[in-house]
Design a protein around this motif. Structure first.
Motif, PDB file in Angstrom:
ATOM      1  N   THR A 151      -2.579 -11.658   3.526  1.00 20.62           N
ATOM      2  CA  THR A 151      -2.395 -10.050   4.755  1.00 20.62           C
ATOM      3  C   THR A 151      -0.677 -10.036   5.011  1.00 20.62           C
ATOM      4  OG1 THR A 151      -4.273 -10.001   5.250  1.00 20.62           O
ATOM      5  CG2 THR A 151      -2.825  -8.408   5.622  1.00 20.62           C
ATOM      6  N   THR A 167      -0.996  -6.895   0.805  1.00 17.68           N
ATOM      7  CA  THR A 167      -1.491  -7.957   0.303  1.00 17.68           C
ATOM      8  C   THR A 167      -0.731  -8.579  -0.875  1.00 17.68           C
ATOM      9  OG1 THR A 167      -3.252  -7.300  -0.977  1.00 17.68           O
ATOM     10  CG2 THR A 167      -3.818  -7.698   0.959  1.00 17.68           C
ATOM     11  N   LYS A 176      -8.667  -8.716  13.469  1.00 19.17           N
ATOM     12  CA  LYS A 176      -8.418  -6.869  13.676  1.00 19.17           C
ATOM     13  C   LYS A 176      -6.970  -7.173  15.098  1.00 19.17           C
ATOM     14  CE  LYS A 176     -11.038  -4.107  11.327  1.00 19.17           C
ATOM     15  NZ  LYS A 176     -11.886  -2.730  11.641  1.00 19.17           N
ATOM     16  N   ASN A 221       0.689  -1.503   0.348  1.00 17.39           N
ATOM     17  CA  ASN A 221       0.085   0.188  -0.056  1.00 17.39           C
ATOM     18  C   ASN A 221       1.026   1.333   0.286  1.00 17.39           C
ATOM     19  OD1 ASN A 221       0.854   0.147   2.534  1.00 17.39           O
ATOM     20  ND2 ASN A 221      -1.135  -0.617   3.192  1.00 17.39           N
ATOM     21  N   ALA A 223       1.708  -7.377   7.272  1.00 19.99           N
ATOM     22  CA  ALA A 223       1.075  -6.279   8.191  1.00 19.99           C
ATOM     23  C   ALA A 223       2.701  -6.339   8.891  1.00 19.99           C
ATOM     24  CB  ALA A 223       0.435  -7.304   9.320  1.00 19.99           C
ATOM     25  N   ALA A 243      -6.754  -8.891   9.184  1.00 16.69           N
ATOM     26  CA  ALA A 243      -5.555  -9.282   8.699  1.00 16.69           C
ATOM     27  C   ALA A 243      -6.331 -11.465   8.110  1.00 16.69           C
ATOM     28  CB  ALA A 243      -4.007 -10.254   9.456  1.00 16.69           C
ATOM     29  N   TYR A 265      -0.522  -3.322  12.083  1.00 11.68           N
ATOM     30  CA  TYR A 265      -0.922  -2.290  10.385  1.00 11.68           C
ATOM     31  C   TYR A 265      -0.829  -2.836   9.440  1.00 11.68           C
ATOM     32  CZ  TYR A 265      -1.155   1.374  14.041  1.00 11.68           C
ATOM     33  OH  TYR A 265      -0.917   1.557  15.647  1.00 11.68           O
ATOM     34  N   GLU A 266      -1.624  -2.861   8.040  1.00 16.62           N
ATOM     35  CA  GLU A 266      -1.414  -3.424   7.003  1.00 16.62           C
ATOM     36  C   GLU A 266      -0.390  -2.498   5.735  1.00 16.62           C
ATOM     37  OE1 GLU A 266      -4.147  -3.826   2.667  1.00 16.62           O
ATOM     38  OE2 GLU A 266      -5.069  -4.619   4.960  1.00 16.62           O
ATOM     39  N   ALA A 316      -4.870  -3.203  10.232  1.00 21.20           N
ATOM     40  CA  ALA A 316      -5.104  -4.553   9.465  1.00 21.20           C
ATOM     41  C   ALA A 316      -6.778  -5.537  10.284  1.00 21.20           C
ATOM     42  CB  ALA A 316      -3.514  -4.669   9.289  1.00 21.20           C
TER      43      ALA A 316
END
Length: 181
Positions: free
Chosen positions: A109, A137, A128, A61, A111, A105, A133-134, A103
């Motif tokens: 994922t 992916t 969660k 991301n 993270a 997740a 934190y994400e 996240a």
């Protein structure tokens, strides 16, 4: 002449596989790194996790934490089992998760668990968690996450492009010299 035709066909296939859209001058070898970066534009950064001949590709991301991880690549690092649904590794530097999304997740994922400073690769659902934190992916290779163990290579697309460019340049330079194209 047949060798030249085979070479040109092979070269065209390499360019097609790389998604190259511009034509190269006949007197200069192709630069795939420039081509790939131009084709990606402002696209998603990718991370490649390689172990035992298998590669997992993650799309990152646009958070600062994801950029911090990407900036630390390439890495050769130990992956550990944790719980029954994740693999973890510790990057050399902390990641700034201030703008990263929390996240939720699931399988695939990627993270960052801020309190411990570890990156988590989920191969099954987690949900969660506070301070999780994400980063991104999985794009491909999700089926290989659970089997990860020991030392893995983690690279970004810049290293993959450089490696591919070096390989193609070496091949084409030799062929251009041999065939005097």
């Amino acid at each position: 002449m047949r060798d030249t035709a085979v070479f040109l066909c092979t070269l065209m296939l390499v360019f097609a596989a790389c998604g190259c859209s511009r034509t190269q001058a006949a007197d200069s070898p192709p630069n795939l790194q420039e081509e790939e970066m131009a084709d990606k534009g402002g696209g998603q950064m990718r991370v490649y996790v390689t172990s035992n001949g298998n590669t997992i590709v993650y799309g990152l991301n646009d958070s600062q934490a994801a950029m911090d991880l990407y900036a630390q690549l390439p890495l050769t690092i130990e992956v550990e089992d944790y719980s029954t649904n994740e693999k973890i590794f510790y990057p050399p530097g902390k990641l700034d998760a201030s703008d990263a999304p929390v996240a939720d997740a699931g399988k695939g994922t990627l993270a960052y668990y801020a309190p411990w400073g570890d990156v988590v690769m989920f191969y099954d659902y987690f949900g969660k968690g506070s301070s999780l934190y994400e980063l991104g992916t999985v794009i491909s290779g999700e089926e290989f996450i659970e089997a990860l163990s020991g030392s893995v290579e983690i690279t970004g697309e810049k290293e993959m492009a450089q490696e591919l460019n070096a390989c193609v340049t070496k091949f084409t330079d030799k062929r251009w010299k041999d065939e005097k194209i």
